[in-house]
Scaffold this active site. Structure first.
Site, PDB file in Angstrom:
ATOM      1  N   GLU A 156       1.301 -13.171  15.864  1.00 56.13           N
ATOM      2  CA  GLU A 156      -0.067 -13.417  15.951  1.00 56.13           C
ATOM      3  C   GLU A 156      -0.639 -13.024  17.269  1.00 56.13           C
ATOM      4  O   GLU A 156      -1.992 -12.445  17.412  1.00 56.13           O
ATOM      5  CB  GLU A 156      -0.511 -14.943  15.784  1.00 56.13           C
ATOM      6  CG  GLU A 156      -0.131 -15.413  14.519  1.00 56.13           C
ATOM      7  CD  GLU A 156      -0.189 -16.904  14.532  1.00 56.13           C
ATOM      8  OE1 GLU A 156      -1.023 -17.334  13.886  1.00 56.13           O
ATOM      9  OE2 GLU A 156       0.655 -17.804  15.208  1.00 56.13           O
ATOM     10  N   GLN A 210       4.389  -5.215  14.399  1.00 55.51           N
ATOM     11  CA  GLN A 210       3.485  -6.246  14.358  1.00 55.51           C
ATOM     12  C   GLN A 210       2.538  -6.077  15.383  1.00 55.51           C
ATOM     13  O   GLN A 210       1.327  -6.453  15.180  1.00 55.51           O
ATOM     14  CB  GLN A 210       4.295  -7.466  14.654  1.00 55.51           C
ATOM     15  CG  GLN A 210       5.292  -7.852  13.554  1.00 55.51           C
ATOM     16  CD  GLN A 210       4.692  -8.183  12.564  1.00 55.51           C
ATOM     17  OE1 GLN A 210       3.918  -9.483  12.459  1.00 55.51           O
ATOM     18  NE2 GLN A 210       4.594  -7.595  11.203  1.00 55.51           N
ATOM     19  N   SER A 231       3.848 -17.485  14.276  1.00 57.17           N
ATOM     20  CA  SER A 231       4.743 -16.525  14.672  1.00 57.17           C
ATOM     21  C   SER A 231       6.090 -17.169  15.161  1.00 57.17           C
ATOM     22  O   SER A 231       6.855 -16.969  15.886  1.00 57.17           O
ATOM     23  CB  SER A 231       4.162 -16.124  16.208  1.00 57.17           C
ATOM     24  OG  SER A 231       2.675 -15.604  16.157  1.00 57.17           O
ATOM     25  N   ALA A 238      -0.009 -11.584   3.741  1.00 56.35           N
ATOM     26  CA  ALA A 238      -0.628 -13.042   3.661  1.00 56.35           C
ATOM     27  C   ALA A 238      -1.482 -13.255   4.944  1.00 56.35           C
ATOM     28  O   ALA A 238      -2.564 -13.799   4.524  1.00 56.35           O
ATOM     29  CB  ALA A 238       0.607 -13.720   3.612  1.00 56.35           C
ATOM     30  N   PHE A 239      -1.014 -13.146   6.193  1.00 54.89           N
ATOM     31  CA  PHE A 239      -1.937 -13.411   7.265  1.00 54.89           C
ATOM     32  C   PHE A 239      -2.442 -14.817   7.247  1.00 54.89           C
ATOM     33  O   PHE A 239      -3.559 -15.055   7.953  1.00 54.89           O
ATOM     34  CB  PHE A 239      -3.156 -12.238   7.328  1.00 54.89           C
ATOM     35  CG  PHE A 239      -2.483 -10.885   7.268  1.00 54.89           C
ATOM     36  CD1 PHE A 239      -1.796 -10.353   7.954  1.00 54.89           C
ATOM     37  CD2 PHE A 239      -3.109 -10.130   5.877  1.00 54.89           C
ATOM     38  CE1 PHE A 239      -1.283  -8.916   7.825  1.00 54.89           C
ATOM     39  CE2 PHE A 239      -2.598  -8.702   5.820  1.00 54.89           C
ATOM     40  CZ  PHE A 239      -1.842  -8.383   6.738  1.00 54.89           C
ATOM     41  N   MET A 289       6.647 -11.295   4.240  1.00 54.63           N
ATOM     42  CA  MET A 289       5.177 -10.964   3.924  1.00 54.63           C
ATOM     43  C   MET A 289       4.971  -9.666   4.471  1.00 54.63           C
ATOM     44  O   MET A 289       3.980  -9.113   4.637  1.00 54.63           O
ATOM     45  CB  MET A 289       4.003 -11.857   4.514  1.00 54.63           C
ATOM     46  CG  MET A 289       4.297 -12.601   5.658  1.00 54.63           C
ATOM     47  SD  MET A 289       3.274 -13.973   6.074  1.00 54.63           S
ATOM     48  CE  MET A 289       4.623 -15.033   6.358  1.00 54.63           C
ATOM     49  N   CYS A 347       0.841  -1.251   0.051  1.00 52.20           N
ATOM     50  CA  CYS A 347      -0.119   0.065   0.055  1.00 52.20           C
ATOM     51  C   CYS A 347       0.847   1.261   0.146  1.00 52.20           C
ATOM     52  O   CYS A 347       0.266   2.201  -0.019  1.00 52.20           O
ATOM     53  CB  CYS A 347      -0.872   0.051   1.242  1.00 52.20           C
ATOM     54  SG  CYS A 347      -0.042   0.370   2.587  1.00 52.20           S
TER      55      CYS A 347
END
Length: 1334
Positions: free
Chosen positions: A1266, A1199, A1085, A802-803, A1043, A120
């Site tokens: 995470e 994060q 993670s 990606a997640f 990612m 983005c």
């Protein structure tokens, strides 16, 4: 003019270079032209509908009338190339690059850590750049407005805002980087604070913004614009023609002979229709050069605004007029300004026109109700001459239709001045505060007789309450000629309730909420009118303070990020523990970073488009591709019969077909694929494939239906500690409840992308793919093609997010793409459109949690029995593992002696759900925390007390008999309470709630205990390969994929420390199966933990090999040692390996050691809620996290912020809506709302717990990808707390249900205000709802 003539020549500039095109297809948008024709791939495709801002560019035009140049940002995905004649476009490549110099905007966003996956970033950069071109010293308000139309899924926006804030010239600028002391307090203080708190970035080293260095507007375009007598331009394409008339007469003639041809100015309405709904217009008329459409004239009665004026121009015109005229004359102007500021995004408002907005007559239009209530009118022209038409209830005929004839053209719009004693207000409610279509909008106007409260005239118009804008005429009749008082209004509410009725199955759903909003908006209008009458001394009785409504707060405050200095004595050369910028942030900010779809096309490359099922549960009776194959550009169609090897994938004993052959089990299942020479041709080919079906009985969609039909995947899991049944006999109280959690779409900014290139000999293939697990892609592609794995190499440079969503589904798409490459022996590219991606790839599992809690009157929970039902979808995917992780985390931070959990994955006819950051934990702890909340409410005690009583303390054992120490978790809890001033603010919240009737604040504090690593032990291994070249430069390859989480940056830091060389000498190119084989997914993670150890191992091997050389020449340089080693025949290449911890879980014995260690965190949130509309603002968030010793605080804090915002989306905003037949409605950013800049907590503080060590991971760090997502639930519980305060006003106390996400609709209805209580509820089962409750 004849349509047959050759097209005209289009002339415009891009980045200062002239572009002339003589064959322009009207369907070509600037985005595809930039990316495919000019190879300027910095501008990204994110959604194709102007909803995400990834494709933002700056457009500049010269205006001969004022001799000025205007700059505005726009979405390249909606800008037709034909529209750009005479314009100058600047893309991210044009403002700076690493080869020349980078622009301050690019530098600051990168160095402030505002770029993680980077997809983005070019759009963010261009939005900010355009703002600075227009206003070199912006305010914070300007910045948040400019970025409102740009979505980011990684960062949580905080670092982007912090980087942009450095351009501000505001009083609070000093604290921008979280420095508590301001330079205004004198220098000493500033110096000391430097020693006290380390900063994430140093703004002193930023280069200044120098407006004189920008690209100039091309003089040639000025000359072109100054030359009068413009000519008509015509462009013809494959399916459409485009005419841009030069005069109003010509426009009228064109419209007379082609009444159905649409007028296109901003293309923000027709564009998405063509793109997403497949509408074809043989002729498009673009009146951009008809000067009459852009004129503004003032009269004593008001102002005539040209219908072609953009909404941005209208906004700045009205803002100027408000300053020029007395307040009483500008009531309508101010109401319009308020609506315009929230309408669309900056990029949309810059191109969308006033006339276009009125004439597209959206049912939920923002402007039409206000224009109609304000007695505006339009001037229209046709062959028969001009006429004026009032914008009233007769103007809006039906859906998409007005009273105007098709051949009439709106030339201008009249907006009148208001009169003395006249008030105009506008209200809107939308799923997201900014750049979102409204749910309900309204325009309201009332005129009082001089000096009295008797109503002379009143006008109420609503949007979102039917197929078009509606007038509440009966309600107006009940008010007019009467005094404005409680009696009149309470009658008006009843009339309004009967007048604006929605059927229970109305399109768009939310029926009770929408009906309730019609009343609350009238009530809000009433409050504002009473306030005005008081100011004018017409009435004297005071309105009590607690009844007044002020808008929710919106000022973003500077925030803190606290982390520890590196230990004393650490070498300055050693980068570990320092906040180092993401290693490719600068390339990402300049658009030079290469993503999968940015790779250049190879000769003869084909594009693949997938054909998906349109039925949820049916037999396939026929597949006819003959029509598709006849279309231009279509080369071939791939079906299951073309697959040379394995046609299915088996997971956990269940088969999944790559392409369905005989039966479909969800809408969106892949059936076949069409290959063509371009994207557009492939898409049209896919639309032409005809599939015939025979429906099968009773599809299953919801968890409830699955339970009723026992439609479950095996195995079902159970875990129990203690004896739950017996414990329930001994408790003081029992409470049973349930909570539904909606699913979540990954919404990675880069959609699924891949490119398969056949090498041409011995069946070798190179697969370039955006995936988290290259090895899986390699294995499965090889199986599918029936070739050994050594013929397939899979390469991942980076992913645009990606997640968890780029593992299993990506692999299947890669298989289909490789079959196409194998069959045609040509390179094949497949890039999903956003809508296809959302439809096909699934997301987070929706969960129904049912719980029964047994507790003592002192708050101790002695027994709990919880059942989890996850909606897994049509194939098993990783659902059983998700259910297992749900059960392993169900205790969260609480030691409940008797605990039973049962979990099951439900088989339904929805697209299969898959891994998503947190992998079941966000659902698991949400159910537990909701249960604790209910216990607290049942006991009438604060939630934080009940949490504290039940927390693990001292040496502890989990419910699966694994030992751990909760000490750091308790430290996080205590520190969070101190840092957030919890007790003082809790009291302040209670006081605020006593003083406000219609606005409430809520607070919550939530802990998390998150297990790190894979329970499947073999997935914890990792490998690395390190080469040292003769010039001393080093290349590192490892199994982790980048990612946005910064794994390559951290690996570079590890190698730098172990080899004792600066990071600048170390390069990481990509993750490839040809350099490091048999890798595990970058997930759980655990990426840095595993790969960091492998890189460390390889580097230590190399460093030891150089030891004899160093002893011979201790003073030598690194380069001299390396070249000496080469001449001594010492190997300068080494592999590294890490076994990972041996973890296991025995489900029969209900015990195991599934995690290496825990990451702990605590989050405190405060929200302010508007009880009348359900809108809320997160006022402040404080997060304390224990991540051991951070390898890179800037990456880790990034994060934390990003995961928190993704959790905020999951629990409060993001709603997937399915039709009753199982079709996903929400297939893009216009229907599916992820958090935007407007959703960031106004104060967002992150603290890393100091003095924490973790001997179980690299350099004493902890995994952090995470865990923090689950802490977004603290916003949910703060909203629930505020709702509870609102309910107590209506006399409701005790536990109440509130499902997740806590959208404005749910929050508003749960508040149970007198207005929502008036709405009659529809009986479930008596009607077919618009959307399923999944």
């Amino acid at each position: 003019m004849s349509a047959g003539k050759e097209g005209d020549i289009l002339c415009f500039f891009i980045n200062g270079k002239k572009v002339t095109e003589d064959h322009v297809d009207p369907e070509t948008m600037l985005l595809s032209f930039l990316r495919e024709k000019l190879r300027l791939t910095g501008t990204k495709y994110g959604c194709g509908g102007g909803g995400c801002g990834a494709c933002t560019v700056m457009v500049s035009r010269y205006q001969p009338a004022t001799k000025s140049i205007v700059h505005y940002s726009a979405n390249a995905c909606l800008l037709p190339l034909c529209q750009l004649h005479g314009a100058a476009v600047i893309t991210v490549e044009g403002i700076g690059s690493t080869k020349t110099r980078i622009h301050p905007v690019q530098e600051r966003i990168a160095k402030a850590h505002g770029s993680q996956c980077g997809f983005c970033t070019p759009g963010m950069v261009m939005s900010m750049y355009t703002l600075l071109r227009n206003k070199p010293q912006p305010t914070m308000e300007d910045i948040t407005q400019a970025l409102a139309g740009n979505l980011c899924r990684c960062t949580g926006y905080q670092p982007i805002v912090d980087g942009c804030r450095t351009f501000c010239q505001e009083a609070n600028c000093c604290q921008a980087n979280g420095g508590g002391d301001c330079c205004l307090n004198g220098d000493e203080a500033a110096d000391e604070s430097e020693l006290r708190t380390p900063q994430l970035f140093d703004k002193e080293e930023f280069q200044p913004l120098d407006p004189t260095q920008e690209l100039i507007f091309p003089p040639e375009l000025i000359l072109m614009a100054e030359r009068a007598n413009p000519e008509t331009l015509t462009f013809s394409g494959e399916r459409m023609s485009w005419v841009s008339p030069a005069s109003l007469e010509e426009l009228v003639q064109l419209k007379t002979s082609n009444p159905q041809a649409p007028l296109v100015l901003g293309n923000t309405n027709i564009g998405p229709d063509i793109k997403f709904k497949g509408v074809v217009h043989p002729l498009i008329i673009s009146p951009t050069r008809v000067t009459e459409l852009f004129e503004v004239t003032q009269t004593p009665q008001g102002v005539w605004v040209g219908a072609g004026c953009s909404l941005s121009e209208l906004l700045s015109l009205l803002e100027k007029l408000v300053l020029q005229f007395p307040e009483e004359k500008t009531e309508l102007f101010r109401a319009l300004i308020q609506q315009l500021r929230n309408l669309g995004s900056q990029q949309i408002r810059n191109v969308a026109s006033l006339g276009g907005n009125i004439m597209s007559v959206y049912p939920n239009s923002d402007l039409n109700p206000v224009l109609a209530a304000g007695s505006c009118k339009v001037s229209v022209i046709s062959k028969g001459g001009r006429r004026e038409v009032p914008l009233n209830q007769d103007f809006f005929v039906s859906f998409g239709k007005t009273i105007l004839k098709p051949e009439e053209v709106v030339v201008s719009v009249f907006i009148p001045f208001s009169r003395k004693g006249e008030f105009v207000r506008a209200f809107r409610q939308a799923p997201r505060k900014e750049s979102s279509f409204a749910t309900v909008t309204t325009g309201m106007r009332v005129l009082f007789s001089e000096g009295s409260r008797v109503v002379q005239d009143v006008s109420l118009y609503y949007g979102g309450m039917g197929p078009t804008t509606v007038s509440a005429a009966k309600t107006c009749a009940a008010i007019v000629t009467r005094p404005w008082d409680d009696e009149t209004l309470s009658r008006a509410y009843d009339v309004l309730l009967d007048e604006l009725v929605l059927p229970p199955s109305a399109p768009g759903g939310k029926v009770e909420f929408r009906r309730s909003l019609t009343l609350t908006f009238l009530f809000k209008f009433n409050l504002e009118v009473l306030q005005k009458l008081r100011e004018m001394n017409v009435i004297t009785d005071e309105l009590p303070e607690r009844m007044q409504m002020r808008p929710l707060p919106r000022e973003i405050q500077p925030s803190l990020q606290e982390f520890q200095h590196v230990p004393e004595g650490q070498s300055d050369e050693d980068p570990v523990g320092r906040p180092i910028m993401h290693r490719s942030a600068i390339s990402q900010a300049t658009g030079e970073a290469v993503y999968c779809d940015d790779m250049p096309r190879t000769d003869g490359e084909l594009f693949l488009a997938v054909v998906t099922s349109s039925r949820a549960h049916a037999k396939i009776t026929g597949l006819d591709a003959s029509e598709a194959l006849r279309l231009p550009g279509v080369v071939d169609v791939i079906t299951a019969k073309d697959i040379p090897g394995k046609k299915i994938r088996t997971m956990f004993g269940y088969d999944e077909e790559l392409l369905a052959e005989s039966e479909v089990s969800c809408i969106g299942q892949m059936l076949c694929a069409v290959l063509a020479d371009t994207r557009a041709h492939a898409k049209r080919g896919a639309a032409a494939v005809k599939i015939s079906y025979e429906d099968l009985a009773d599809p299953v969609f919801t968890v409830e239906e699955a339970i009723e039909k026992s439609s479950f995947y095996k195995p079902q899991r159970v875990i129990e500690r203690g004896n739950v049944t017996e414990a329930f006999e001994t408790v003081d109280q029992i409470y049973e409840g349930e909570i539904h959690l909606g699913g979540q779409e990954h919404f990675y900014m880069e959609t699924q992308s891949m490119l398969v290139v056949p090498v041409g000999e011995e069946t070798e293939f190179r697969v370039y793919v955006s995936t988290q697990w290259p090895t899986l892609t390699q294995d499965v592609v090889a199986e599918t093609l029936g070739i050994p794995s050594n013929r397939v190499s899979c390469h991942v440079k980076r992913m645009g997010g990606a997640f968890g969503g780029k593992v299993t589904k990506t692999t299947i798409l890669a298989c289909i793409t490789s079959v196409a490459a194998w069959k045609t022996n040509r390179a094949v590219r497949c890039v999903l459109e956003r809508g296809e991606d959302m439809l096909m790839t699934g997301g987070r599992h929706p969960v129904l949690g049912k719980y029964k809690a047994g507790f003592m009157n002192d708050g101790r929970i002695v027994a709990a029995d919880i059942q989890y039902y996850a909606n897994a979808g049509n194939v098993i995917d990783e659902s059983v593992m998700v259910v297992e992780k749900i059960l392993l985390h169900m205790d969260n931070a609480y030691n409940i002696p008797n605990l039973r959990g049962r979990g099951v994955a439900c088989r339904t006819n929805l697209p299969s759900n898959t891994a998503f950051r947190g992998f079941g934990v966000p659902q698991s702890i949400m159910v537990m925390e909701n249960m604790i909340n209910d216990v607290a409410m049942a006991l009438g005690r604060p939630g934080d007390q009940i949490r504290e009583i039940n927390m693990y303390k001292g040496p502890s054992t989990t419910h699966y008999k694994s030992e751990f120490s909760p000490e750091n978790m308790l430290r996080c809890w205590e520190e969070c309470k101190v840092k957030s001033e919890y007790n003082d603010r809790r009291r302040a919240v209670d006081q605020f709630n006593q003083q406000h009737r219609w606005k409430k604040r809520g607070m919550s504090i939530i802990p998390i205990k998150f297990g790190i690593a894979f329970g499947e032990s073999f997935l914890n291994q990792a490998a690395a390969l390190v080469h040292i070249y003769k010039d001393g430069s080093v290349v590192v390859a490892h199994g982790g994929t980048e990612m946005g989480q910064g794994i390559h940056t951290k690996m570079q830091q590890v190698a730098s420390r172990e080899l004792h060389i600066p990071p600048s000498k170390i390069y990481i190119s990509e993750t490839g199966t040809n350099t490091v084989p048999n890798t595990c997914p970058s997930a759980a993670s655990f990426g840095t933990d595993a790969n960091g150890m492998a890189v460390k191992d390889a580097c230590q091997t190399l460093y030891q090999r150089l030891e004899p050389i160093r002893q011979k020449n201790p003073k030598g340089s690194w380069e001299s040692w390396v070249i000496a080693a080469f001449f001594e025949k010492i190997s300068l290449s080494a592999t590294g390996f890490y076994r990972g911890p041996d973890l296991y879980m025995d489900w029969d014995k209900m015990e195991g050691q599934p995690y290496a260690y825990f990451t702990f965190g605590v989050c405190c949130c405060e929200v302010e809620l508007d009880c009348l509309t359900g809108d809320y603002r997160t006022v402040r968030t404080d997060i304390v996290v224990d991540i051991g010793r951070s390898v890179n605080p800037s990456v880790d804090i990034g994060q934390i912020e990003g995961a928190f915002m993704q959790g905020l989306g999951l629990y409060t905003m993001e709603e997937l809506k399915f039709s009753p037949s199982g079709l996903l409605y929400t297939r893009g950013p216009s229907q599916y709302k992820i958090p935007a800049v407007c959703d960031v907590p106004l104060r967002f503080n992150v603290y890393l717990l100091s003095d924490s060590h973790n001997p179980l991971a690299i350099y004493s760090s902890k995994g952090i990808g995470e865990p923090i997502l689950s802490l977004g639930s603290s916003v949910f519980f703060a909203i629930k707390d505020a709702v509870a305060a609102a309910r107590s006003e209506s006399g409701l106390v005790g536990p109440f249900p509130l499902d997740s996400p806590a959208t404005p609709e749910r929050a508003c209805l749960a508040c149970a205000s007198p207005f929502t209580q008036k709405i009659p509820a529809s009986k479930p089962g008596s009607f077919k709802p618009w959307a399923l409750n999944i």
